[in-house]
Scaffold this motif. Structure first.
Motif, PDB file in Angstrom:
ATOM      1  N   GLY A  16       0.829  -1.205   0.000  1.00 43.16           N
ATOM      2  CA  GLY A  16       0.000   0.000   0.000  1.00 43.16           C
ATOM      3  C   GLY A  16       0.855   1.243   0.000  1.00 43.16           C
ATOM      4  N   SER A  48      -5.979   8.453  -0.157  1.00 39.37           N
ATOM      5  CA  SER A  48      -5.127   9.551   0.325  1.00 39.37           C
ATOM      6  C   SER A  48      -5.097  10.746  -0.623  1.00 39.37           C
ATOM      7  CB  SER A  48      -3.698   9.038   0.556  1.00 39.37           C
ATOM      8  OG  SER A  48      -3.710   8.026   1.529  1.00 39.37           O
ATOM      9  N   ASN A  51      -9.145  13.349  -0.214  1.00 37.86           N
ATOM     10  CA  ASN A  51      -9.750  13.775   1.060  1.00 37.86           C
ATOM     11  C   ASN A  51      -9.839  15.299   1.161  1.00 37.86           C
ATOM     12  OD1 ASN A  51      -7.083  14.595   2.000  1.00 37.86           O
ATOM     13  ND2 ASN A  51      -6.690  12.389   2.012  1.00 37.86           N
ATOM     14  N   ALA A  52     -10.272  15.775   2.334  1.00 40.24           N
ATOM     15  CA  ALA A  52     -10.472  17.217   2.505  1.00 40.24           C
ATOM     16  C   ALA A  52      -9.181  17.951   2.866  1.00 40.24           C
ATOM     17  CB  ALA A  52     -11.536  17.464   3.570  1.00 40.24           C
ATOM     18  N   ALA A 258      -0.353  -2.094   4.846  1.00 45.57           N
ATOM     19  CA  ALA A 258      -0.870  -0.719   4.946  1.00 45.57           C
ATOM     20  C   ALA A 258      -1.775  -0.457   3.738  1.00 45.57           C
ATOM     21  CB  ALA A 258       0.285   0.277   4.998  1.00 45.57           C
ATOM     22  N   GLY A 260      -4.969   0.129   3.502  1.00 39.77           N
ATOM     23  CA  GLY A 260      -6.203   0.868   3.729  1.00 39.77           C
ATOM     24  C   GLY A 260      -7.408  -0.055   3.836  1.00 39.77           C
ATOM     25  N   PHE A 262      -8.555  -2.081   1.916  1.00 38.97           N
ATOM     26  CA  PHE A 262      -8.403  -3.369   1.221  1.00 38.97           C
ATOM     27  C   PHE A 262      -7.474  -4.326   1.979  1.00 38.97           C
ATOM     28  CE2 PHE A 262      -9.416   0.032  -1.624  1.00 38.97           C
ATOM     29  CZ  PHE A 262     -10.477  -0.483  -2.349  1.00 38.97           C
ATOM     30  N   GLY A 357     -13.808   7.530  -2.655  1.00 40.86           N
ATOM     31  CA  GLY A 357     -12.737   6.846  -1.929  1.00 40.86           C
ATOM     32  C   GLY A 357     -13.290   6.026  -0.777  1.00 40.86           C
ATOM     33  N   HIS A 384      -7.580   3.825   9.543  1.00 41.27           N
ATOM     34  CA  HIS A 384      -7.496   5.187  10.102  1.00 41.27           C
ATOM     35  C   HIS A 384      -8.717   6.043   9.800  1.00 41.27           C
ATOM     36  CE1 HIS A 384      -3.405   3.658  10.201  1.00 41.27           C
ATOM     37  NE2 HIS A 384      -3.168   4.544  11.143  1.00 41.27           N
ATOM     38  N   GLY A 388      -7.025   9.457   8.377  1.00 37.26           N
ATOM     39  CA  GLY A 388      -5.815   8.760   7.921  1.00 37.26           C
ATOM     40  C   GLY A 388      -4.743   9.694   7.406  1.00 37.26           C
ATOM     41  N   THR A 390      -4.219  12.592   8.592  1.00 40.72           N
ATOM     42  CA  THR A 390      -3.667  13.127   9.836  1.00 40.72           C
ATOM     43  C   THR A 390      -2.699  12.131  10.482  1.00 40.72           C
ATOM     44  OG1 THR A 390      -5.781  14.255  10.175  1.00 40.72           O
ATOM     45  CG2 THR A 390      -4.351  14.062  12.101  1.00 40.72           C
TER      46      THR A 390
END
Ligand SMILES: Cc1cc2nc3c(=O)[nH]c(=O)nc-3n(C[C@H](O)[C@H](O)[C@H](O)COP(=O)(O)OP(=O)(O)OC[C@H]3O[C@@H](n4cnc5c(N)ncnc54)[C@H](O)[C@@H]3O)c2cc1C
Length: 422
Positions: A16, A48, A51-52, A258, A260, A262, A357, A384, A388, A390
């Motif tokens: 990942g 990743s 996101n915001a 790592a 996520g 999956f 996502g 996360h 995540g 963060t």
């Protein structure tokens, strides 16, 4: 169980290349390990990227709370609520939902908050190390983010538990009246009645560029990105000797999972059947406003974010619960456009692009960070949920500590993969 090999110069395979995997790769390199990132896609191109962009160290509340449970029936009937559910996937979602409901018991929520805070309180320092190493400081701002409401009483009620938690953990914030909000963000509507200003946070206007910058540093230092899909763990003489992939086998002294949302199948191969659920989320990219926002704004009624990005304004949705394989339903974020206009009268509703996502989430709102019980050289680092971006670097640092046999300076019991999920 014996500890994993602590010597420097190990071959470590990290599955990942999202923020968690790339950060782990960099911290592992600092200990002199030879790291291969295994991912079929470009680094940072998964969840990743979309996101915001908030490094949200103030997000210490678990995602599912007793308050949310009481609102659940109304939310599920409301097409713009921050929680949507694909009813045909309900049977598959029910075990996770029941566990999440059980995790709202008072003692569990208290423990979860303390455990989330254990990570968030270390997050900015871990980012700073990577920002310095990669020279990525210009991607960040430190304006904090706003939670704004159109109704003062609802805003106060809706943020009361959060403010109490922030007070308890000493996380700074400010409560703003309408005029103060408009001083900070003149583009917002005068219908806005006030805000909670979460001042402790930082923001990135190009989340993907950040991970790409970190990945470029990883490669410069001799790291390898292998475009491949990990299918399982390779075994030799009763211990994990690497990864089985679509293209063959990657020999490794240690493996970090790592991946996520999956990560479930690989974690199961390592002996941990975990209730990992994707909390799906959407974004729409809209044109930059003539009078742009200076920071991300969470619009409390009904619950979505407007985040100014380098290449437009990003509207990010709440959660859709559905199976991992379900096709995206872009009507979910599009239904929010007229509501977004109430907050931002100058909003240009032309959709430049749309994205979906997967927030990787365990029912107790805590990530899994730790060594696999049966395989001392396999490490789990996922789950996360909403934070995540963060927590990626702090998790990466902890994983490097574990591989090195160093004390991470934090009790990892709450995140262990064999914790009970009821
Ligand atoms: C709409 C939305 C808004 C969000 N806003 C924020 C925010 O403002 N702040 C914040 O902190 N967090 C936010 N999040 C959450 C955050 O984006 C995620 O928690 C985080 O990106 C997860 O990172 P990751 O590295 O675990 O996963 P990912 O970024 O998804 O990376 C996992 C990688 O694993 C790879 N992979 C999967 N399976 C395999 C396999 N078998 N073999 C090889 N590779 C594999 C995938 O290709 C992918 O590249 C948001 C999420 C969403 C959806």
């Amino acid at each position: 169980m014996s500890a994993g090999p602590a010597a420097a110069g190990q071959r470590v395979a990290v599955v990942g290349a999202g923020i968690v995997g790339v950060a782990a790769g960099l911290f592992l390199q600092e200990d002199g390990h030879e790291v291969t990132l295994v991912d079929p896609g470009e680094p940072g191109s998964g969840t990743s990227s979309g996101n915001a962009g908030i490094i949200s160290v103030s997000s210490i509340m678990p995602i599912v709370t007793a308050d949310i449970l009481t609102k659940l029936p109304a939310m599920l009937a409301d097409p713009v609520a921050p929680l949507q559910l694909r009813w045909r996937d309900l049977p598959g979602l029910t075990p996770w939902l029941l566990r999440a409901a059980l995790a709202t018991r008072r003692g569990s929520v208290e423990r979860a908050m303390a455990a989330i805070h254990g990570l968030t309180s270390r997050a900015l320092a871990a980012h700073e190390v990577l920002i310095q190493r990669a020279g990525a400081g210009e991607l960040f701002t430190s304006n904090g983010w706003l939670k704004v409401g159109l109704d003062r009483a609802r805003l106060e009620k809706g943020t009361a538990a959060e403010r109490a938690a922030l007070d308890r953990f000493g996380v700074p914030y400010e409560v703003l009246g309408r005029d103060e909000v408009l001083d900070l963000e003149p583009a917002l509507s005068s219908e806005v009645k006030g805000a909670l200003w979460l001042t402790a946070n930082r923001e990135i206007r190009q989340p993907r560029a950040y991970v790409e910058r970190l990945a470029a540093l990883f490669m410069e230092r001799g790291g390898v990105h292998r475009r491949d899909v990990a299918r399982g763990l390779a075994m030799a003489d009763g211990r994990v000797s690497g990864l089985l992939t679509t293209e063959g086998t990657i020999a490794a002294d240690s493996v970090v999972i790592a991946a996520g949302a999956f990560a479930g199948r690989l974690a199961a191969a390592a002996g941990h059947r975990l209730p990992l659920q994707a909390e799906r989320g959407y974004h729409l990219m809209l044109p930059t406003l003539a009078s742009p926002l200076h920071r991300p704004v969470y619009c409390m009624d009904p619950g979505f974010v407007l985040a100014p990005m380098a290449h437009g304004l990003r509207l990010t949705s709440g959660v859709e619960l559905a199976s991992l394989e379900a096709p995206p339903d872009f009507s979910i974020p599009r239904r929010l456009l007229p509501l977004a206009r109430r907050y931002l009268p100058g909003l240009d509703e032309r959709v430049l692009s749309e994205w979906q996502g997967f927030r990787p989430s365990l029912p107790d709102s805590l990530p899994v960070i730790g060594r696999a019980k049966r395989h001392a050289n396999v490490y789990l680092a996922f789950g996360h949920q909403h934070v995540g971006l963060t927590l990626g670097p702090v998790t990466g640092r902890i994983i490097a500590d574990l591989v090195a046999g160093r004390d991470p300076g934090l009790d990892l019991t709450p995140y262990r993969p064999d914790r009970p999920f009821w």
